[in-house]
Enzyme design. Structure first.
Site, PDB file in Angstrom:
ATOM      1  N   GLY A  48       0.825  -1.201   0.000  1.00 44.42           N
ATOM      2  CA  GLY A  48       0.000   0.000   0.000  1.00 44.42           C
ATOM      3  C   GLY A  48       0.854   1.244   0.000  1.00 44.42           C
ATOM      4  O   GLY A  48       1.517   1.548  -0.985  1.00 44.42           O
ATOM      5  N   PHE A  49       0.817   1.990   1.099  1.00 48.66           N
ATOM      6  CA  PHE A  49       1.581   3.231   1.256  1.00 48.66           C
ATOM      7  C   PHE A  49       1.248   4.231   0.154  1.00 48.66           C
ATOM      8  O   PHE A  49       2.108   4.764  -0.524  1.00 48.66           O
ATOM      9  CB  PHE A  49       3.086   2.964   1.319  1.00 48.66           C
ATOM     10  CG  PHE A  49       3.483   2.148   2.503  1.00 48.66           C
ATOM     11  CD1 PHE A  49       3.714   2.754   3.730  1.00 48.66           C
ATOM     12  CD2 PHE A  49       3.593   0.768   2.406  1.00 48.66           C
ATOM     13  CE1 PHE A  49       4.067   2.002   4.832  1.00 48.66           C
ATOM     14  CE2 PHE A  49       3.943   0.010   3.503  1.00 48.66           C
ATOM     15  CZ  PHE A  49       4.179   0.625   4.725  1.00 48.66           C
ATOM     16  N   HIS A  50      -0.065   4.460  -0.007  1.00 47.59           N
ATOM     17  CA  HIS A  50      -0.548   5.449  -0.962  1.00 47.59           C
ATOM     18  C   HIS A  50      -1.988   5.819  -0.630  1.00 47.59           C
ATOM     19  O   HIS A  50      -2.626   5.179   0.198  1.00 47.59           O
ATOM     20  CB  HIS A  50      -0.435   4.940  -2.402  1.00 47.59           C
ATOM     21  CG  HIS A  50      -1.284   3.751  -2.706  1.00 47.59           C
ATOM     22  ND1 HIS A  50      -0.819   2.450  -2.577  1.00 47.59           N
ATOM     23  CD2 HIS A  50      -2.571   3.650  -3.119  1.00 47.59           C
ATOM     24  CE1 HIS A  50      -1.778   1.617  -2.910  1.00 47.59           C
ATOM     25  NE2 HIS A  50      -2.864   2.318  -3.240  1.00 47.59           N
ATOM     26  N   ALA A  51      -2.449   6.847  -1.292  1.00 47.76           N
ATOM     27  CA  ALA A  51      -3.860   7.260  -1.240  1.00 47.76           C
ATOM     28  C   ALA A  51      -4.302   7.478  -2.680  1.00 47.76           C
ATOM     29  O   ALA A  51      -3.485   7.481  -3.603  1.00 47.76           O
ATOM     30  CB  ALA A  51      -4.016   8.548  -0.429  1.00 47.76           C
ATOM     31  N   HIS A  96      -3.528   4.457   2.882  1.00 48.91           N
ATOM     32  CA  HIS A  96      -3.731   3.109   3.414  1.00 48.91           C
ATOM     33  C   HIS A  96      -2.478   2.256   3.247  1.00 48.91           C
ATOM     34  O   HIS A  96      -1.721   2.394   2.287  1.00 48.91           O
ATOM     35  CB  HIS A  96      -4.964   2.436   2.823  1.00 48.91           C
ATOM     36  CG  HIS A  96      -5.036   2.448   1.330  1.00 48.91           C
ATOM     37  ND1 HIS A  96      -5.380   3.566   0.613  1.00 48.91           N
ATOM     38  CD2 HIS A  96      -4.826   1.478   0.438  1.00 48.91           C
ATOM     39  CE1 HIS A  96      -5.373   3.276  -0.677  1.00 48.91           C
ATOM     40  NE2 HIS A  96      -5.026   2.017  -0.806  1.00 48.91           N
TER      41      HIS A  96
END
Length: 133
Positions: A48-51, A96
């Site tokens: 993840g580690f993004h929006a 997230h």
């Protein structure tokens, strides 16, 4: 306000087994345009580690479990996804992350849009700036 919006998917079935139906605008709060799943994630690897600027998603562990972290730039919350009858609704503009995948984890994701790289925000500092606007 909680970022964690869990959705229950009532199991259907009989003595032969169970079935969960996921339907647009019914159990899923949008029209489904894309479906993908994450599996085979190595121990200790986080994803993840993004929006997303506009994309909305529902994630459900159809087998195994993982820990979801949601962040709107002000609040940060986490929840375990560990049941094929429980999903989490991920709004747009929510950072997230997925952590602690079990070896057997299969994370199914339903999205309201097709893949669009320009919709991703991959830098947390940039996300925080955009979220505060």
């Amino acid at each position: 306000m909680s970022l964690i919006q869990l959705i229950s998917f009532p199991p259907l079935g009989d003595d032969r087994g169970s079935l969960v139906a996921l339907e647009s605008q019914q159990s899923i709060p949008f029209d489904i345009k894309r479906v993908y799943y994450i599996f085979g994630t190595q121990q200790g690897v986080a994803r993840g580690f993004h929006a997303h600027r506009q994309l909305k998603q529902v994630a459900v562990c159809v087998t195994g479990r993982c820990r979801m972290v949601l962040d709107d730039g002000e609040f940060r919350e986490e929840v375990w996804l560990d049941s094929a009858t429980k999903g989490i609704f991920i709004e747009d503009m929510v950072w997230h992350e997925m952590h602690d995948f079990s070896d057997d984890c299969v994370l199914l994701v339903l999205a309201n849009q097709l893949y669009d790289e320009s919709d991703y925000i991959r830098d947390y500092t940039n996300f925080k700036e955009l979220a505060s606007d």
